[in-house]
Scaffold this motif. Structure first.
Motif, PDB file in Angstrom:
ATOM      1  N   LYS A 209      76.517  24.762  23.993  1.00  0.00           N
ATOM      2  CA  LYS A 209      75.747  25.902  23.516  1.00  0.00           C
ATOM      3  C   LYS A 209      76.655  27.110  23.298  1.00  0.00           C
ATOM      4  O   LYS A 209      76.537  27.817  22.301  1.00  0.00           O
ATOM      5  CB  LYS A 209      74.625  26.240  24.499  1.00  0.00           C
ATOM      6  CG  LYS A 209      73.485  25.231  24.465  1.00  0.00           C
ATOM      7  CD  LYS A 209      72.492  25.396  25.586  1.00  0.00           C
ATOM      8  CE  LYS A 209      71.856  26.732  25.677  1.00  0.00           C
ATOM      9  NZ  LYS A 209      70.746  26.794  26.640  1.00  0.00           N
TER      10      LYS A 209
ATOM     11  N   ILE B 261      64.212  26.676  21.891  1.00  0.00           N
ATOM     12  CA  ILE B 261      63.712  25.571  22.716  1.00  0.00           C
ATOM     13  C   ILE B 261      62.202  25.385  22.555  1.00  0.00           C
ATOM     14  O   ILE B 261      61.679  24.287  22.739  1.00  0.00           O
ATOM     15  CB  ILE B 261      64.087  25.765  24.204  1.00  0.00           C
ATOM     16  CG1 ILE B 261      63.846  24.506  25.018  1.00  0.00           C
ATOM     17  CG2 ILE B 261      63.320  26.932  24.814  1.00  0.00           C
ATOM     18  CD1 ILE B 261      64.897  23.474  24.855  1.00  0.00           C
TER      19      ILE B 261
ATOM     20  N   ASN C 248      71.122  20.681  25.938  1.00  0.00           N
ATOM     21  CA  ASN C 248      71.173  21.972  26.627  1.00  0.00           C
ATOM     22  C   ASN C 248      72.465  22.161  27.408  1.00  0.00           C
ATOM     23  O   ASN C 248      72.511  22.963  28.339  1.00  0.00           O
ATOM     24  CB  ASN C 248      69.968  22.130  27.557  1.00  0.00           C
ATOM     25  CG  ASN C 248      68.757  22.593  26.788  1.00  0.00           C
ATOM     26  OD1 ASN C 248      68.825  23.561  26.033  1.00  0.00           O
ATOM     27  ND2 ASN C 248      67.658  21.891  26.953  1.00  0.00           N
ATOM     28  N   ASP C 249      73.504  21.473  27.036  1.00  0.00           N
ATOM     29  CA  ASP C 249      74.802  21.594  27.695  1.00  0.00           C
ATOM     30  C   ASP C 249      75.353  23.016  27.494  1.00  0.00           C
ATOM     31  O   ASP C 249      75.551  23.445  26.355  1.00  0.00           O
ATOM     32  CB  ASP C 249      75.759  20.561  27.102  1.00  0.00           C
ATOM     33  CG  ASP C 249      77.139  20.656  27.691  1.00  0.00           C
ATOM     34  OD1 ASP C 249      77.937  21.469  27.173  1.00  0.00           O
ATOM     35  OD2 ASP C 249      77.424  19.922  28.652  1.00  0.00           O
TER      36      ASP C 249
ATOM     37  N   GLU D 181      70.331  31.808  27.290  1.00  0.00           N
ATOM     38  CA  GLU D 181      70.507  30.729  28.272  1.00  0.00           C
ATOM     39  C   GLU D 181      69.246  29.890  28.413  1.00  0.00           C
ATOM     40  O   GLU D 181      69.315  28.704  28.710  1.00  0.00           O
ATOM     41  CB  GLU D 181      70.929  31.301  29.628  1.00  0.00           C
ATOM     42  CG  GLU D 181      72.356  31.810  29.635  1.00  0.00           C
ATOM     43  CD  GLU D 181      72.784  32.299  30.996  1.00  0.00           C
ATOM     44  OE1 GLU D 181      72.232  31.817  32.015  1.00  0.00           O
ATOM     45  OE2 GLU D 181      73.659  33.170  31.044  1.00  0.00           O
ATOM     46  N   LYS D 182      68.085  30.511  28.179  1.00  0.00           N
ATOM     47  CA  LYS D 182      66.817  29.804  28.351  1.00  0.00           C
ATOM     48  C   LYS D 182      66.164  29.366  27.040  1.00  0.00           C
ATOM     49  O   LYS D 182      65.557  28.306  26.985  1.00  0.00           O
ATOM     50  CB  LYS D 182      65.832  30.688  29.128  1.00  0.00           C
ATOM     51  CG  LYS D 182      66.222  30.909  30.562  1.00  0.00           C
ATOM     52  CD  LYS D 182      65.198  31.736  31.267  1.00  0.00           C
ATOM     53  CE  LYS D 182      65.626  31.994  32.703  1.00  0.00           C
ATOM     54  NZ  LYS D 182      64.699  32.902  33.370  1.00  0.00           N
ATOM     55  N   ASP D 183      66.250  30.207  26.000  1.00  0.00           N
ATOM     56  CA  ASP D 183      65.488  29.857  24.799  1.00  0.00           C
ATOM     57  C   ASP D 183      66.322  29.319  23.640  1.00  0.00           C
ATOM     58  O   ASP D 183      65.763  28.898  22.630  1.00  0.00           O
ATOM     59  CB  ASP D 183      64.606  31.022  24.335  1.00  0.00           C
ATOM     60  CG  ASP D 183      65.353  32.313  24.101  1.00  0.00           C
ATOM     61  OD1 ASP D 183      66.593  32.318  24.128  1.00  0.00           O
ATOM     62  OD2 ASP D 183      64.677  33.339  23.869  1.00  0.00           O
ATOM     63  N   TYR D 184      67.628  29.279  23.770  1.00  0.00           N
ATOM     64  CA  TYR D 184      68.498  28.708  22.733  1.00  0.00           C
ATOM     65  C   TYR D 184      68.912  27.296  23.150  1.00  0.00           C
ATOM     66  O   TYR D 184      69.283  27.063  24.296  1.00  0.00           O
ATOM     67  CB  TYR D 184      69.726  29.610  22.559  1.00  0.00           C
ATOM     68  CG  TYR D 184      70.926  28.981  21.884  1.00  0.00           C
ATOM     69  CD1 TYR D 184      70.877  28.578  20.550  1.00  0.00           C
ATOM     70  CD2 TYR D 184      72.114  28.815  22.576  1.00  0.00           C
ATOM     71  CE1 TYR D 184      71.994  28.019  19.941  1.00  0.00           C
ATOM     72  CE2 TYR D 184      73.240  28.265  21.974  1.00  0.00           C
ATOM     73  CZ  TYR D 184      73.168  27.876  20.655  1.00  0.00           C
ATOM     74  OH  TYR D 184      74.270  27.328  20.052  1.00  0.00           O
ATOM     75  N   THR D 185      68.790  26.365  22.212  1.00  0.00           N
ATOM     76  CA  THR D 185      69.190  24.987  22.478  1.00  0.00           C
ATOM     77  C   THR D 185      69.836  24.406  21.228  1.00  0.00           C
ATOM     78  O   THR D 185      69.817  25.019  20.157  1.00  0.00           O
ATOM     79  CB  THR D 185      68.000  24.121  22.942  1.00  0.00           C
ATOM     80  OG1 THR D 185      68.486  22.897  23.469  1.00  0.00           O
ATOM     81  CG2 THR D 185      67.025  23.847  21.804  1.00  0.00           C
TER      82      THR D 185
END
Length: 182
Positions: free
Chosen positions: A131, A89, A126-127, A147-151
């Motif tokens: 993901k 992200i 970011n669904d 959950e926060k840095d992968y998009t």
């Protein structure tokens, strides 16, 4: 002396005629009209080239209007040729896409000496379900908190171009390659 100069001029004239004729023949062989191929056939050939490609490059536009290219993993194409890619992200490409969604994804198959380029609009997704669907377990070394840095990046195609020695798809007399508009 006059005879020799006429002979020289005549030799040059013959050389120019031969050069001109050979260039026409070469042009005829190298640049010919593209064969009539249906849209479905072009898309099928494109999928085959994409599946065979080992080089897959996402090209974005930076804040200065300059192209930026990087090799990336591209997930298998959806039926409508929509592309999905995973990234961090906080990457430059995410910032560039948010600033300018025009992208190109370039696939090159060295064995078939073929390429496909897909130009279109990208968006950051970011669904959680999407993901999870595209997640690869070995990516844990790249993402400390997926959950926060992968998009995801979704690319909706607008135009697809193909050039292929394997399928004898080159460019027409105006320089246009085989293409499909979406």
């Amino acid at each position: 002396m006059v005879f020799k100069s006429y002979r020289f001029i005549y030799s040059i004239f013959v050389f120019v005629i031969i050069l001109f004729a050979s260039s026409l023949v070469a042009q005829e062989l190298l640049v010919k009209e593209l064969p009539e191929i249906s849209r479905d056939s072009l898309l099928s050939i494109a999928r085959t080239i994409i599946d065979s490609s080992r080089s897959r490059t996402l090209i974005t536009v930076d804040e200065n209007g300059k192209p930026q290219a990087r090799t990336m993993h591209v997930f298998p194409l959806e039926e409508n040729m929509v592309l999905w890619l995973g990234t961090n992200i906080n990457s430059r490409k995410v910032k560039q896409i948010k600033n300018n969604p025009n992208v190109m994804v370039f696939f090159y198959d060295t064995k078939g000496r073929s390429y496909v380029s897909i130009g279109g609009q990208a968006r950051i997704v970011n669904d959680p379900d999407k993901k999870s669907y595209y997640w690869k377990d070995y990516w844990t070394r790249f993402y400390t908190d997926p959950e926060k840095d992968y998009t995801l990046i979704e690319v909706t195609p607008e135009r697809l171009e193909i050039c292929s020695f394997e399928y004898e798809l080159f460019w027409d007399s105006t320089g246009k390659p085989a293409f499909v508009e979406f």
